[in-house]
Design an enzyme around this catalytic site. Structure first.
Site, PDB file in Angstrom:
ATOM      1  CG  HIS A 559      -1.711   1.262   1.396  1.00 62.68           C
ATOM      2  ND1 HIS A 559      -3.027   1.400   1.017  1.00 62.68           N
ATOM      3  CD2 HIS A 559      -1.342   2.478   1.883  1.00 62.68           C
ATOM      4  CE1 HIS A 559      -3.435   2.634   1.264  1.00 62.68           C
ATOM      5  NE2 HIS A 559      -2.433   3.314   1.794  1.00 62.68           N
ATOM      6  CD  GLU A 560       1.966   3.430   3.669  1.00 66.20           C
ATOM      7  OE1 GLU A 560       2.171   4.523   3.115  1.00 66.20           O
ATOM      8  OE2 GLU A 560       0.945   3.200   4.333  1.00 66.20           O
ATOM      9  CG  HIS A 563       0.686   6.347  -0.920  1.00 72.41           C
ATOM     10  ND1 HIS A 563      -0.480   6.996  -1.229  1.00 72.41           N
ATOM     11  CD2 HIS A 563       0.454   5.689   0.236  1.00 72.41           C
ATOM     12  CE1 HIS A 563      -1.388   6.739  -0.295  1.00 72.41           C
ATOM     13  NE2 HIS A 563      -0.841   5.942   0.604  1.00 72.41           N
TER      14      HIS A 563
END
Ligand SMILES: *[C@@H]1O[C@H](CO)[C@@H](O)[C@H](O)[C@H]1NC(C)=O
Ligand SMILES: *[C@@H]1O[C@H](CO)[C@@H](O)[C@H](O)[C@H]1NC(C)=O
Ligand SMILES: *[C@@H]1O[C@H](CO)[C@@H](O)[C@H](O)[C@H]1NC(C)=O
Ligand SMILES: *[C@@H]1O[C@H](CO)[C@@H](O)[C@H](O)[C@H]1NC(C)=O
Ligand SMILES: *[C@@H]1O[C@H](CO)[C@@H](O)[C@H](O)[C@H]1NC(C)=O
Ligand SMILES: *[C@@H]1O[C@H](CO)[C@@H](O)[C@H](O)[C@H]1NC(C)=O
Length: 815
Positions: A559-560, A563
């Site tokens: 998820h990170e 970004h």
């Protein structure tokens, strides 16, 4: 009113959310620390994204497939810009993966950049496939128009901003279903300082007289606007108060150095401002215009555009030049997670790692095994443990070896990722501790945390730092290699120290902090523009005993890192301000959830929760599991209107759910690939035949066409990434949906158009879905549409002919 206003800012400011601790607690004396984050900005009612626009050809000639795509884009921009000036941004590129050239154009007025005057022109085979345009369309103002009229325009925008906060809060308080936004008084206080900068009338209050507009406006230096911004952005109330009380002292200490280039591009000179409180590096400053809404149109407002690196934030902010207390827009490049041609070294002995293998989302799903350095020779030609001395941040201390080109490392230090502990939660990282496996390159470390007293839980987690840094390094490198193969390469802005002569800006590997001491129960990623290191911070979660370590939950790491992917691909590698707030910011979260969920999924369909292990909660850190079942996940486009849905994570959850439903339609049609990794290309550049791609096709001229993933899950990932490259800066849900549909048209000739529309429409995002009255924080009134373009209606007789716009979803123009 004031109380409400302040509280609502709390909700607005915090990108993440918290969980009540279920076990050990560090509330009082401990390092539990939440990050303050700001994000808002003007809406652009005139901005458009158009698929299949009318073409502009030289002298009535038909498009030529071999035309220089930049010429095609320039010709198009010439007409589209209606006489406004602009320049072609140097981070424009041709995507090898799709053959599409993405040309980014920035508007100039009076020779100054309009920070949000963007055109993104997508060209292939001499044809403009789609384009977006948010150029300011009015007449040029005086260079520094500070007329009362300009001030009023801005006051109108500010008032709206303030009203929305109050209104949002009124509805927001009613909901806290699972998504607790914030709780404690201490956190609330952190955000109070922004109150000094805004009240609902946008007039500033309680400020020293130096802040007054008027006489100061004539100086236009960046110091006051910057210090004003720092009052709002400072991490704590005490830090803000400190700036206020020593205002003159701070002002006099700040020092700007401006870079002037003999032969400049179109950009204004870049200033570096040193000695700014609460920052960790000199602030970059540029003089620009931004657009503020003015009765259905926009007006230009001169601003200082700052890039402010802080411990917990990395802001891009536009602050009024003439009224330094007005922050017009702010994007935090940091995003929280959940809560709750030299030859590369050949024949290298690969490293091995004792890790939770790729596909195991977290320790509840499997045990660790010994995995090989499984690098993709195309994505990571030098492997994961080598980088050129010239690009090595440690090279100063390695002077003796500089005669060699490559440095081989035996630690978690390589070309894509620098992974290490950061127990102190500081910004320093180069010399932080990392495991050293020595010549054997066997990263085999113990992971056996014991259930302990809460006072010892942290120490217990620190005992397996070798294992956790190894895991973070392994997962992050695989994510690098995976996204590379779907087109996140050097020219499109990926994260590498060295780019192998393949273009793009280098020296920007991901800095990955394991067990970062700056917080608990969260994670975040900061994405500056291409050429500057991304920063990933993973935290421990004190939700159970022993503590759970976010580094070990692949979904959180993915998820990170996503970004970084979405921020670099949207609006171009050098524009990190495109996913700042509202629907755009929300999708920035949603893509990460979607990709993490897709990566962990298997051929046996299942619903999945995000962050369930780390958060120690079955439903994870979102409101709902991602599910095809409307009872289990009822989200539709209109869900964004609900109380509690104006933070980027809630918006992102809706977007991820929509993508999940869409991708299942593609899986239903094309089946499932057990691995998302394409086979490594052969030495001659061709990809070996296998089950991953469809057979290679060629154009009439014999040029190979882009490869098409054969299966539904791999195709979904490809279309989502390609869509990011096509969509405009500050995309809406509609823009992102249309970009995915266009990505399919480019890649497959549109063979999945109906599956895509059926998927989007089933969750309210049909062709006539609408939003009315968009607001600076991402609000508005949404209308779901469950219709599909008539050509896609299942099992119906063909309809009577209609005008093509009515029939064809691609023809819609979304304002
Ligand atoms: C790095 O590794 C490669 C292959 O193992 C080897 O050829 C090269 O000499 C090594 N470089 C250094 C500086 O040790
Ligand atoms: C890990 O291995 C142990 C013992 O071999 C086994 O009991 C346990 O079920 C395994 N855990 C998972 C999640 O597979
Ligand atoms: C990490 O591994 C090294 C050996 O590479 C060892 O000396 C050290 O004690 C380990 N650290 C911890 C905290 O176990
Ligand atoms: C899917 O389920 C079947 C039947 O339970 C099982 O045999 C198979 O191993 C599963 N496949 C995966 C990839 O989990
Ligand atoms: C959807 O979920 C609900 C609640 O768990 C369940 O009762 C229902 O049977 C499910 N529907 C389908 C089609 O699986
Ligand atoms: C590339 O190499 C492979 C294996 O050697 C061969 O089968 C293939 O025909 C080659 N392709 C081209 C375009 O040369």
């Amino acid at each position: 009113m004031r109380g409400l206003f302040t509280a609502s800012l709390v909700a607005a400011g915090l990108a993440g959310r918290v969980f009540a601790h279920t076990s050990a607690s560090h509330n009082d004396d401990g390092p539990v620390r939440r990050r303050k984050s700001l994000g808002f900005g003007p809406i652009h009612p005139h901005a458009v994204f158009r698929a299949n626009p009318p073409q502009v050809h030289a002298e009535g000639l038909a498009p030529r497939a071999d035309a220089d795509p930049f010429d095609v884009a320039r010709r198009f921009a010439e007409v589209e810009s209606q006489g406004q000036s602009y320049y072609v941004r140097p981070d424009s590129y041709t995507d090898k993966n799709t053959g599409v050239t993405h040309v980014y154009i920035r508007q100039l007025v009076n020779g100054m950049e309009v920070a949000d005057g963007d055109m993104n022109i997508n060209v292939k085979d001499g044809v403009v496939l789609s384009h977006s345009n948010s150029f300011y369309t009015g007449s040029a103002p005086g260079v520094l128009d500070t007329t009362p009229e300009a001030a009023t325009v801005h006051a109108e925008f500010c008032a709206k901003l303030g009203d929305e906060l109050v209104n949002h809060h009124a509805t927001f308080a009613a909901s806290s279903s699972g998504q607790v936004v914030m709780g404690s008084q201490a956190d609330k206080e952190k955000l109070e300082p922004i109150q000094h900068v805004y009240d609902s009338n946008c007039a500033h209050v309680d400020l020293p007289s130096q802040f007054a507009t008027g006489s100061d406006a004539a100086t236009f230096d960046p110091y006051k606007p910057l210090l004003q911004f720092m009052i709002a952005a400072a991490p704590t109330r005490a830090a803000s108060a400190d700036i206020l009380s020593k205002y003159d002292e701070y002002l006099s200490k700040m020092e700007a150095t401006f870079e002037h280039h003999l032969v400049g591009g179109a950009e204004q000179p870049l200033g570096h401002i040193a000695n700014v409180p609460s920052t960790v590096s000199p602030v970059k400053a540029r003089f620009m215009y931004v657009q503020v809404p003015s009765g259905g149109k926009t007006a230009l407002h001169p601003v200082w555009k700052f890039e402010v690196e802080m411990e917990d934030n990395w802001y891009e902010a536009a602050v009024s030049v003439s009224e330094p207390h007005h922050i017009i827009s702010v994007v935090d490049w940091a995003s929280d997670s959940p809560i709750p041609s030299p030859k590369p070294p050949a024949d290298k002995k690969g490293a091995t790692y004792n890790v939770f293998a790729w596909g195991i989302n977290d320790p509840s799903e499997g045990n660790r095994t010994i995995e090989k350095e499984n690098f993709d020779a195309h994505a990571s030609p030098a492997g994961w443990h080598a980088l050129p001395y010239a690009n090595d941040p440690q090279s100063e201390s390695l002077r003796k070896k500089k005669t060699e080109f490559w440095r081989n490392t035996t630690t978690t230090w390589g070309n894509n990722v620098f992974a290490h502990e950061d127990w102190e939660g500081r910004n320093a990282w180069v010399d932080n501790y990392r495991p050293d496996a020595g010549e054997s390159l066997e990263f085999d470390y113990k992971y056996a945390p014991k259930d302990t007293d809460s006072s010892e839980a942290l120490e217990e987690a620190q005992k397996y730092i070798n294992a956790t840094v190894t895991q973070l390094f392994y997962t992050s490198n695989l994510v690098h290699d995976l996204y590379y193969r779907y087109g996140f390469d050097e020219v499109s802005g990926n994260f590498q120290q060295y780019n192998f002569g393949r273009g793009g800006k280098e020296n920007d590997a991901v800095i990955a902090n394991a067990q970062d001491g700056s917080g608990y129960n969260n994670a975040n990623f900061m994405t500056p523009p291409d050429g500057q290191n991304g920063r990933c911070r993973m935290y421990l979660w004190n939700t159970a005993s022993p503590y759970r370590d976010g580094d070990l939950e692949a979904g959180i790491v993915i998820h990170e890192l996503s970004h970084g992917l979405s921020t670099r691909l949207t609006g171009g590698p050098a524009n990190s301000g495109c996913l700042g707030w509202g629907e755009s910011g929300g999708m920035g979260e949603g893509w990460g959830d979607f990709l993490a969920t897709t990566i962990r999924s298997t051929s046996n369909y299942s619903d999945y929760a995000m962050g369930a292990w780390a958060a120690n909660r079955e439903t994870g850190i979102r409101n709902y599991k991602y599910s095809l079942n409307e009872t289990i996940n009822p989200s539709t486009y209109k869900t964004l209107d609900k109380p509690g849905y104006w933070g980027v994570h809630a918006i992102g959850e809706v977007w991820a759910q929509i993508l999940w439903v869409v991708s299942q339609r593609l899986i239903e049609k094309h089946g499932y690939s057990d691995s998302l990794f394409p086979p490594t290309p052969l030495a001659n550049g061709t990809v070996p035949e296998g089950d991953f791609y469809r057979p290679q096709e060629f154009t009439a001229a014999g040029v190979p066409k882009p490869l098409v993933p054969k299966h539904g899950n791999s195709l979904s990932v490809q279309l989502v990434l390609n869509g990011m490259k096509l969509q405009p800066c500050r995309p809406s849900f509609f823009d992102a949906r249309d970009a995915i549909i266009q990505a399919d048209e480019i890649l497959t000739g549109g063979e999945n158009k109906c599956e895509l529309w059926l998927g989007f429409s089933s969750r309210g995002l049909g062709p006539n879905a609408r939003v009315d009255g968009r607001t600076p924080w991402g609000g508005g009134i949404r209308t779901d549409d469950y219709a599909v373009p008539s050509a896609c209606k299942p099992e119906t007789v063909p309809e009577e002919p209609k005008a093509p716009e009515d029939d064809d979803g691609d023809e819609f123009i979304y304002m």
